[in-house]
Design an enzyme around this catalytic site. Structure first.
Site, short mmCIF file in Angstrom:
data_model
loop_
_atom_site.label_atom_id
_atom_site.label_comp_id
_atom_site.label_asym_id
_atom_site.label_seq_id
_atom_site.Cartn_x
_atom_site.Cartn_y
_atom_site.Cartn_z
N VAL A 165 0.89 -1.23 0.15
CA VAL A 165 0.15 -0.18 -0.13
C VAL A 165 1.08 1.44 -0.09
O VAL A 165 0.56 2.11 -0.80
CB VAL A 165 -0.96 0.15 1.18
N VAL A 178 2.15 1.95 -3.27
CA VAL A 178 1.27 2.57 -4.36
C VAL A 178 0.89 3.91 -3.96
O VAL A 178 0.52 4.80 -4.70
CB VAL A 178 -0.13 1.42 -4.28
N TYR A 179 0.89 4.26 -2.70
CA TYR A 179 0.54 5.55 -2.34
C TYR A 179 1.61 6.53 -3.09
O TYR A 179 1.40 7.47 -3.50
CB TYR A 179 0.71 5.78 -0.85
N LEU A 180 3.05 6.14 -2.99
CA LEU A 180 4.07 6.82 -3.48
C LEU A 180 3.90 6.70 -5.22
O LEU A 180 4.11 7.79 -5.74
CB LEU A 180 5.52 6.40 -2.98
#
Ligand SMILES: NC(=O)c1ccc[n+]([C@@H]2O[C@H](COP(=O)([O-])OP(=O)(O)OC[C@H]3O[C@@H](n4cnc5c(N)ncnc54)[C@H](OP(=O)(O)O)[C@@H]3O)[C@@H](O)[C@H]2O)c1
Length: 222
Positions: free
Chosen positions: A125, A128-130
């Site tokens: 996660v 994916v955020y970055l």
């Protein structure tokens, strides 16, 4: 200026709005939960109800019409899964970029994140955020607006120090949301920061000096 903040009930935004109002700006805050409206009014902002994940381009355009500047301070938040990193951190930012380009809103300040310059691969996660933050930043640069992309290190709820450090690359550390808000309020009307992406951490530099420091760095794409 007439400034629209996306994620207006978020922690940074709540600290930013009173600063902008004190500086004489009109502030409109995009929120998705109408119950947050009274808090925005107490901060001095006008509430605009718009769920940026559900809204189509017409609705997003209506939410920002007439603005001089957009601040993207929304985020899916630490409890969310990978899917909402794409629908909020990238998707909502992109909807507002498209609306800004369509409506001639030149100024766009993005709250990005440290690490968005080189997001790790994979589907964990935080990776994916970055990845989503990096994609939103790239979308903004590609749009050719008067952008400023701010990449803070780990955020705290400490009182602001009034001093920070900024640069193309800073040491990992901490910075208060209050100081991030102060930096946004300082750069938003300062053309020296147009076309720049910079990292932000705690430090000893008075925030008033940030536009000059950033203005002396190479612009994005230069
Ligand atoms: N935490 C860190 O250490 C760190 C470090 C660097 C950068 N950042 C970035 O800084 C950003 C701002 O930080 P913060 O602490 O102020 O965040 P925050 O308090 O989590 O605020 C984010 C806001 O975005 C709103 N939002 C979420 N989905 C939305 C939607 N579909 N439509 C409209 N608004 C929506 C949320 O509203 P609801 O209340 O309705 O959910 C919330 O008010 C973060 O999101 C993150 O990307 C964080």
């Amino acid at each position: 200026m007439d400034i629209v903040i996306a994620g207006a009930h978020g922690a940074i935004a709540r600290l930013l709005t009173p600063r902008l109002v004190a500086d004489g700006h009109r502030v409109r805050g995009i929120i998705r939960n109408p119950d947050h409206g009274p808090d925005l009014q107490r901060d001095g902002a006008e509430a605009v109800i718009c769920d940026l994940e559900a809204a189509d381009g017409t609705a997003v355009g209506a939410a920002v019409a007439g603005a001089d500047a957009i601040v993207f301070a929304a985020g899916a938040g630490p409890g969310s899964g990978a899917e909402r990193k794409w629908t909020v951190d990238q998707g909502a930012a992109k909807k507002l970029i498209d609306a800004a380009a369509e409506l001639g809103i030149r100024r766009y300040v993005m709250v990005s994140s440290i690490g968005a310059d080189a997001p790790p691969p994979g589907d964990e996660v935080f990776s994916v955020y970055l990845q989503a933050k990096a994609a939103a930043d790239a979308d903004l640069v590609a749009a050719g607006l008067d952008h400023t992309i701010i990449r803070p290190v780990h955020l705290t709820d400490d009182n602001g120090a009034g001093t920070v450090e900024v640069g193309t690359s800073v040491e990992r550390g901490e910075v208060s949301r209050d100081d991030v808000a102060a930096v946004i309020a300082t750069v938003i009307g300062d053309a020296r920061t147009h076309g720049h992406t910079f990292e932000l951490t705690g430090g000893d530099r008075p925030i008033a000096e940030v536009p000059e420091v950033i203005g002396n760095l190479p612009r994005d794409g230069a």
